[in-house]
Design an enzyme around this catalytic site. Sequence first.
Site, PDB file in Angstrom:
ATOM      1  N   HIS A  24       1.739 -48.867 -21.510  1.00 40.16           N
ATOM      2  CA  HIS A  24       0.296 -48.661 -21.647  1.00 40.16           C
ATOM      3  C   HIS A  24      -0.359 -48.542 -20.270  1.00 40.16           C
ATOM      4  O   HIS A  24      -1.103 -47.580 -20.004  1.00 40.16           O
ATOM      5  CB  HIS A  24      -0.312 -49.832 -22.420  1.00 40.16           C
ATOM      6  CG  HIS A  24      -1.764 -49.692 -22.695  1.00 40.16           C
ATOM      7  ND1 HIS A  24      -2.261 -49.228 -23.902  1.00 40.16           N
ATOM      8  CD2 HIS A  24      -2.870 -49.950 -21.930  1.00 40.16           C
ATOM      9  CE1 HIS A  24      -3.579 -49.203 -23.858  1.00 40.16           C
ATOM     10  NE2 HIS A  24      -3.975 -49.640 -22.678  1.00 40.16           N
ATOM     11  N   GLU A  25      -0.083 -49.504 -19.400  1.00 38.63           N
ATOM     12  CA  GLU A  25      -0.717 -49.490 -18.080  1.00 38.63           C
ATOM     13  C   GLU A  25      -0.142 -48.392 -17.193  1.00 38.63           C
ATOM     14  O   GLU A  25      -0.886 -47.761 -16.426  1.00 38.63           O
ATOM     15  CB  GLU A  25      -0.545 -50.854 -17.409  1.00 38.63           C
ATOM     16  CG  GLU A  25      -1.263 -51.995 -18.112  1.00 38.63           C
ATOM     17  CD  GLU A  25      -2.760 -51.756 -18.250  1.00 38.63           C
ATOM     18  OE1 GLU A  25      -3.354 -51.094 -17.370  1.00 38.63           O
ATOM     19  OE2 GLU A  25      -3.335 -52.213 -19.254  1.00 38.63           O
ATOM     20  N   HIS A  28      -1.894 -45.162 -17.974  1.00 38.67           N
ATOM     21  CA  HIS A  28      -3.213 -45.080 -17.333  1.00 38.67           C
ATOM     22  C   HIS A  28      -3.073 -44.594 -15.891  1.00 38.67           C
ATOM     23  O   HIS A  28      -3.788 -43.682 -15.450  1.00 38.67           O
ATOM     24  CB  HIS A  28      -3.890 -46.456 -17.312  1.00 38.67           C
ATOM     25  CG  HIS A  28      -4.449 -46.882 -18.629  1.00 38.67           C
ATOM     26  ND1 HIS A  28      -5.090 -46.024 -19.488  1.00 38.67           N
ATOM     27  CD2 HIS A  28      -4.489 -48.112 -19.226  1.00 38.67           C
ATOM     28  CE1 HIS A  28      -5.495 -46.685 -20.560  1.00 38.67           C
ATOM     29  NE2 HIS A  28      -5.138 -47.950 -20.430  1.00 38.67           N
TER      30      HIS A  28
END
Length: 218
Positions: A24-25, A28
Amino acid sequence: MDFTGILRQIIISTPAILIAIVFHELAHGLVAYRLGDNTAKLSGRLTLNPLSHIDPFGTIIMPFMLLILTNGQWVFGYARPVPVNPYNFRNPRAGMALTAAGGPAANLLVAIICTIMLKLIVLPLMGAIPDYIFDPLILILRSTIMINIVLAAFNLIPIPPLDGGRILMGVLPLQYAQMMEKIEPFGSLIVIFMIITGLTTVFVWPLVKFFFSILSLF
Protein backbone atom coordinates in the site's frame (compact mmCIF):
# COMPACT_ATOMS: atom_id res chain seq x y z
CA MET A 1 -9.70 -17.53 22.28
CA ASP A 2 -6.97 -19.29 24.27
CA PHE A 3 -3.25 -18.47 24.09
CA THR A 4 -2.63 -21.13 21.45
CA GLY A 5 -5.41 -19.73 19.28
CA ILE A 6 -4.11 -16.17 19.65
CA LEU A 7 -0.57 -17.28 18.77
CA ARG A 8 -1.88 -19.16 15.74
CA GLN A 9 -3.81 -16.08 14.59
CA ILE A 10 -0.73 -13.87 15.03
CA ILE A 11 1.36 -16.23 12.90
CA ILE A 12 -1.29 -16.22 10.18
CA SER A 13 -2.10 -12.50 10.29
CA THR A 14 1.43 -11.05 10.59
CA PRO A 15 2.63 -11.81 7.04
CA ALA A 16 -0.77 -10.79 5.66
CA ILE A 17 -0.70 -7.41 7.43
CA LEU A 18 2.91 -6.73 6.43
CA ILE A 19 2.22 -7.57 2.78
CA ALA A 20 -0.86 -5.32 2.75
CA ILE A 21 0.69 -2.24 4.34
CA VAL A 22 4.06 -2.50 2.58
CA PHE A 23 2.52 -2.70 -0.90
CA HIS A 24 0.00 0.00 0.00
CA GLU A 25 2.66 2.51 1.03
CA LEU A 26 5.11 1.47 -1.69
CA ALA A 27 2.42 2.09 -4.30
CA HIS A 28 1.84 5.62 -2.97
CA GLY A 29 5.55 6.34 -3.29
CA LEU A 30 5.91 4.79 -6.74
CA VAL A 31 2.95 6.70 -8.18
CA ALA A 32 4.26 9.96 -6.71
CA TYR A 33 7.72 9.21 -8.12
CA ARG A 34 6.34 8.53 -11.59
CA LEU A 35 4.45 11.83 -11.41
CA GLY A 36 7.59 13.79 -10.57
CA ASP A 37 7.89 13.75 -6.78
CA ASN A 38 11.02 12.00 -5.48
CA THR A 39 10.35 12.73 -1.79
CA ALA A 40 9.56 9.08 -1.00
CA LYS A 41 12.64 7.89 -2.89
CA LEU A 42 14.92 10.31 -1.04
CA SER A 43 13.35 9.11 2.24
CA GLY A 44 14.20 5.49 1.43
CA ARG A 45 10.55 4.45 1.19
CA LEU A 46 10.57 2.94 -2.31
CA THR A 47 11.42 -0.47 -0.91
CA LEU A 48 9.75 -3.75 0.01
CA ASN A 49 11.70 -3.83 3.28
CA PRO A 50 8.97 -3.84 5.99
CA LEU A 51 11.30 -2.10 8.47
CA SER A 52 11.13 1.04 6.32
CA HIS A 53 7.34 1.17 6.58
CA ILE A 54 6.53 -0.13 10.07
CA ASP A 55 4.77 2.19 12.51
CA PRO A 56 5.24 0.92 16.09
CA PHE A 57 1.62 1.58 17.05
CA GLY A 58 -0.21 1.03 13.76
CA THR A 59 1.74 -2.02 12.63
CA ILE A 60 2.44 -3.79 15.93
CA ILE A 61 0.49 -2.53 18.95
CA MET A 62 -2.91 -1.81 17.38
CA PRO A 63 -3.26 -5.12 15.46
CA PHE A 64 -2.26 -7.06 18.58
CA MET A 65 -4.76 -5.12 20.73
CA LEU A 66 -7.53 -5.68 18.18
CA LEU A 67 -6.69 -9.37 18.07
CA ILE A 68 -7.13 -9.62 21.85
CA LEU A 69 -10.14 -7.30 22.19
CA THR A 70 -12.12 -8.87 19.33
CA ASN A 71 -11.20 -12.44 20.24
CA GLY A 72 -9.37 -12.88 16.96
CA GLN A 73 -12.28 -11.73 14.79
CA TRP A 74 -10.83 -8.38 13.65
CA VAL A 75 -7.22 -7.55 12.85
CA PHE A 76 -6.21 -4.29 11.22
CA GLY A 77 -3.12 -2.11 10.97
CA TYR A 78 -1.37 0.66 9.10
CA ALA A 79 2.15 1.76 8.23
CA ARG A 80 4.02 5.05 8.38
CA PRO A 81 2.58 7.32 5.68
CA VAL A 82 4.87 7.81 2.70
CA PRO A 83 5.99 11.48 2.46
CA VAL A 84 4.67 13.27 -0.61
CA ASN A 85 5.26 16.85 -1.75
CA PRO A 86 2.35 17.88 -4.01
CA TYR A 87 4.25 20.94 -5.24
CA ASN A 88 6.53 18.62 -7.19
CA PHE A 89 3.58 17.54 -9.34
CA ARG A 90 2.72 19.34 -12.55
CA ASN A 91 -0.89 19.34 -11.35
CA PRO A 92 -0.83 19.11 -7.52
CA ARG A 93 -4.51 18.21 -7.08
CA ALA A 94 -4.53 15.50 -9.75
CA GLY A 95 -1.14 14.25 -8.57
CA MET A 96 -2.33 13.83 -5.00
CA ALA A 97 -5.51 12.08 -6.15
CA LEU A 98 -3.59 9.60 -8.30
CA THR A 99 -1.01 9.03 -5.57
CA ALA A 100 -3.78 8.35 -3.05
CA ALA A 101 -5.49 5.93 -5.44
CA GLY A 102 -2.27 3.95 -5.81
CA GLY A 103 -2.52 2.43 -2.32
CA PRO A 104 -5.99 0.84 -2.56
CA ALA A 105 -5.26 -0.20 -6.16
CA ALA A 106 -2.13 -2.03 -4.99
CA ASN A 107 -4.10 -3.82 -2.26
CA LEU A 108 -6.70 -4.95 -4.77
CA LEU A 109 -3.94 -6.16 -7.10
CA VAL A 110 -2.31 -8.14 -4.28
CA ALA A 111 -5.68 -9.72 -3.45
CA ILE A 112 -6.15 -10.70 -7.13
CA ILE A 113 -2.66 -12.24 -7.33
CA CYS A 114 -3.24 -14.21 -4.10
CA THR A 115 -6.61 -15.41 -5.42
CA ILE A 116 -5.00 -16.64 -8.63
CA MET A 117 -2.22 -18.36 -6.66
CA LEU A 118 -4.78 -20.00 -4.39
CA LYS A 119 -7.02 -21.29 -7.18
CA LEU A 120 -4.47 -22.20 -9.85
CA ILE A 121 -1.40 -23.25 -7.87
CA VAL A 122 -2.01 -24.05 -4.21
CA LEU A 123 -5.44 -25.79 -4.18
CA PRO A 124 -4.53 -28.11 -7.09
CA LEU A 125 -1.58 -29.31 -4.97
CA MET A 126 -3.88 -30.56 -2.20
CA GLY A 127 -2.63 -33.97 -1.18
CA ALA A 128 0.67 -33.54 -2.99
CA ILE A 129 2.30 -31.57 -0.18
CA PRO A 130 2.20 -32.27 3.58
CA ASP A 131 -0.77 -30.85 5.52
CA TYR A 132 1.54 -29.01 7.94
CA ILE A 133 2.73 -26.91 4.99
CA PHE A 134 -0.47 -26.85 2.95
CA ASP A 135 -2.91 -25.80 5.69
CA PRO A 136 -0.91 -22.77 7.00
CA LEU A 137 -0.28 -21.64 3.41
CA ILE A 138 -4.00 -21.71 2.66
CA LEU A 139 -4.79 -19.75 5.82
CA ILE A 140 -2.10 -17.13 5.12
CA LEU A 141 -3.25 -16.62 1.53
CA ARG A 142 -6.90 -16.29 2.57
CA SER A 143 -5.94 -13.89 5.35
CA THR A 144 -3.85 -11.86 2.90
CA ILE A 145 -6.78 -11.62 0.50
CA MET A 146 -9.20 -10.50 3.23
CA ILE A 147 -6.86 -7.97 4.85
CA ASN A 148 -5.93 -6.40 1.50
CA ILE A 149 -9.57 -6.12 0.50
CA VAL A 150 -10.60 -4.58 3.84
CA LEU A 151 -7.61 -2.20 3.83
CA ALA A 152 -8.45 -1.02 0.31
CA ALA A 153 -12.12 -0.51 1.18
CA PHE A 154 -11.39 1.25 4.49
CA ASN A 155 -8.93 3.64 2.90
CA LEU A 156 -11.49 4.61 0.27
CA ILE A 157 -13.76 6.18 2.90
CA PRO A 158 -14.10 9.72 1.45
CA ILE A 159 -12.72 11.57 4.46
CA PRO A 160 -9.24 13.13 4.44
CA PRO A 161 -6.57 12.13 5.35
CA LEU A 162 -7.75 8.70 4.13
CA ASP A 163 -7.05 7.95 0.48
CA GLY A 164 -10.72 8.27 -0.45
CA GLY A 165 -10.77 11.81 0.93
CA ARG A 166 -7.69 12.80 -1.06
CA ILE A 167 -9.13 11.27 -4.22
CA LEU A 168 -12.36 13.19 -3.70
CA MET A 169 -10.45 16.43 -3.10
CA GLY A 170 -8.71 15.89 -6.42
CA VAL A 171 -11.90 15.53 -8.46
CA LEU A 172 -14.24 18.00 -6.75
CA PRO A 173 -14.47 21.62 -7.93
CA LEU A 174 -11.85 23.73 -6.19
CA GLN A 175 -14.22 25.48 -3.77
CA TYR A 176 -15.55 22.15 -2.47
CA ALA A 177 -12.06 20.68 -2.31
CA GLN A 178 -10.99 23.62 -0.16
CA MET A 179 -13.94 22.97 2.16
CA MET A 180 -12.81 19.34 2.54
CA GLU A 181 -9.27 20.52 3.19
CA LYS A 182 -10.57 22.38 6.25
CA ILE A 183 -12.01 19.10 7.55
CA GLU A 184 -8.68 17.24 7.26
CA PRO A 185 -7.28 18.28 10.71
CA PHE A 186 -10.35 16.61 12.26
CA GLY A 187 -10.46 13.70 9.81
CA SER A 188 -8.82 11.18 12.10
CA LEU A 189 -11.28 11.98 14.90
CA ILE A 190 -14.19 11.64 12.48
CA VAL A 191 -12.93 8.24 11.34
CA ILE A 192 -12.46 7.08 14.95
CA PHE A 193 -16.02 8.19 15.72
CA MET A 194 -17.27 6.28 12.69
CA ILE A 195 -15.43 3.15 13.81
CA ILE A 196 -16.81 3.37 17.36
CA THR A 197 -20.38 3.92 16.18
CA GLY A 198 -20.17 1.33 13.41
CA LEU A 199 -20.74 3.88 10.64
CA THR A 200 -17.65 2.64 8.78
CA THR A 201 -19.45 -0.61 7.97
CA VAL A 202 -22.06 1.35 6.00
CA PHE A 203 -19.34 2.31 3.53
CA VAL A 204 -16.71 -0.40 3.93
CA TRP A 205 -18.72 -3.63 3.67
CA PRO A 206 -20.51 -2.80 0.39
CA LEU A 207 -17.08 -2.06 -1.09
CA VAL A 208 -15.68 -5.29 0.38
CA LYS A 209 -18.51 -7.23 -1.28
CA PHE A 210 -17.89 -5.40 -4.55
CA PHE A 211 -14.16 -6.18 -4.46
CA PHE A 212 -14.88 -9.85 -3.73
CA SER A 213 -17.20 -9.90 -6.73
CA ILE A 214 -14.19 -8.76 -8.77
CA LEU A 215 -12.07 -11.56 -7.27
CA SER A 216 -14.74 -14.10 -8.26
CA LEU A 217 -13.85 -13.37 -11.89
CA PHE A 218 -10.40 -14.89 -11.41
